[in-house]
Scaffold this active site. Structure first.
Site, short mmCIF file in Angstrom:
data_model
loop_
_atom_site.label_atom_id
_atom_site.label_comp_id
_atom_site.label_asym_id
_atom_site.label_seq_id
_atom_site.Cartn_x
_atom_site.Cartn_y
_atom_site.Cartn_z
NE ARG A 1 6.92 0.86 5.09
CZ ARG A 1 5.71 0.29 5.01
NH1 ARG A 1 5.62 -0.99 4.70
NH2 ARG A 1 4.63 0.99 5.24
NE ARG B 1 -1.68 -2.20 2.82
CZ ARG B 1 -1.75 -3.45 2.39
NH1 ARG B 1 -2.77 -3.82 1.67
NH2 ARG B 1 -0.83 -4.33 2.71
CB THR B 2 3.32 2.64 2.37
OG1 THR B 2 2.53 2.11 3.44
CG2 THR B 2 3.81 4.02 2.74
CE LYS C 1 28.35 -2.33 -6.58
NZ LYS C 1 28.48 -1.13 -7.42
CG HIS D 1 3.10 4.05 8.74
ND1 HIS D 1 3.18 4.84 7.61
CD2 HIS D 1 2.80 2.79 8.30
CE1 HIS D 1 2.94 4.10 6.53
NE2 HIS D 1 2.71 2.85 6.93
N1 CP Z 1 -0.39 -0.02 5.88
C1 CP Z 1 0.82 -0.27 5.35
O1 CP Z 1 1.83 0.35 5.72
O2 CP Z 1 0.81 -1.23 4.38
P1 CP Z 1 2.08 -1.70 3.54
O3 CP Z 1 3.05 -2.34 4.50
O4 CP Z 1 1.56 -2.64 2.50
O5 CP Z 1 2.71 -0.47 2.94
#
Ligand code: CP
Length: 314
Positions: free
Chosen positions: A102, A52-53, A81, A130
């Site tokens: 992320r 999703r993100t 590396k 998040h």
């Molecule tokens: N909600 C969420 O962060 O989903 P993903 O891990 O699929 O990005």
């Protein structure tokens, strides 16, 4: 606002501004949005799995006319590396206008922000924060409930490692909620977050069974027990599958207008038999990631005034 790293850094006004902008973007026809980030390059650096993100940031950027630059999978990049995270950020900073990161480690997005001259958006750092998920959660609640104020919200599942919970709880302190934390003892909320709630006079209860508050709550925020975050797999085996909601234990036992949210992915904690009920908002919630992430990117790239000026002339 230059980067979005943590809900700790965002005022109530900044949160509401992004939600309002997201609503306006949502109401704008797709073909009129393509100019908003035309000529910009958005880099997406995902050191942890995501559906999703990652995809919604990339779709959101492309629908605003930006181009997307993805870090290759770690195996095919110079990380393999031995290049450091900081050096990687220094490189990507030169290739893009905004970096979405992320990372499995708490604090990685903050480190990226201290390293980069370009704006950073935290797409999830370890168990910490998040913020883009929080803003889309708030957007969904606001759209469904008409207000964010004075709601009763239950967080259920993995509250210890759940960064979506930590972020959202922090944001809710602006809106006078009553919060129920429902988890087995080993997955309860970290004490530093409860201390923060105490400091802000936020009402909360710590419970182990969601049936103890089900008839009172406006929002049921379910989370996955995150196997990948457990240092000891035996602890995971003890609590996996501990909470499962389905038609039988929800329908007729909750408020008629209670909504069920989940950041997704789910494993078995929400039965698919709930998906077609009026309570199930989790797929709409994920879809709301597009306008909310568009609003975030436009905000950090300084495109908001332009957007509102253009809209004045329509
Ligand atoms: N909600 C969420 O962060 O989903 P993903 O891990 O699929 O990005």
């Amino acid at each position: 606002m230059e980067s979005i790293i943590s809900m700790n850094d965002m005022s109530k006004e900044e949160i509401l501004n992004i939600l309002e902008l997201a609503r306006k973007i949502d109401e704008t026809p797709d073909d009129e949005k393509l100019k908003f980030l035309y000529g910009k390059i958005i880099a997406t650096l995902f050191f942890e799995p995501s559906t999703r993100t990652k995809m919604s940031f990339e779709s959101a950027a492309q629908r605003l006319g930006a181009q997307v630059l993805q870090l290759p999978p770690v195996e095919q990049s110079s990380l393999k590396k031995g290049e450091s995270f900081r050096d990687t950020i220094k490189m990507v900073e030169a290739y893009s206008d905004l970096i979405v990161v992320r990372h499995p480690l708490d604090g990685a997005a903050r480190l990226a922000d201290e390293t980069s001259k370009k704006a950073i958006i935290n797409a999830g750092d370890g168990s910490n924060q998040h913020p883009s998920q929080t803003l889309l959660d708030l957007y969904t609640i606001l759209e469904e409930k008409g207000s964010l104020e004075n709601l009763e919200i239950a967080f259920v599942g993995d509250l210890k490692y759940g960064r979506t919970v930590h972020s959202l709880v922090k944001a809710l302190t602006h809106f006078n909620p009553k919060i129920y934390f429902i988890a087995p003892q080993i997955l309860q909320m970290p004490q530093y977050l409860l201390d923060e709630l105490n400091k802000n006079n936020i009402k909360y209860e710590v419970l182990e069974d969601f049936r103890d508050c089900l008839d009172k709550i406006d929002v049921f925020y379910m989370t996955r027990i995150q196997k990948e975050r457990f240092p000891d797999i035996e602890d995971y085996e003890q609590v996996k599958g501990i909470y499962v909601i389905n038609k039988e234990n929800i329908l007729g036992k909750c408020k008629d207008d209670m909504i069920i949210l989940h950041p997704l992915p789910r494993v078995d904690e929400i039965s698919t038999d709930l998906d077609d009920t009026k309570h199930a908002l989790y797929f709409k919630q994920a879809r709301n990631g597009i306008p909310v992430r568009q609003a975030m990117m436009m905000t950090v790239l300084g495109k908001v005034k332009e957007f509102f000026l253009e809209n004045l002339f329509y």
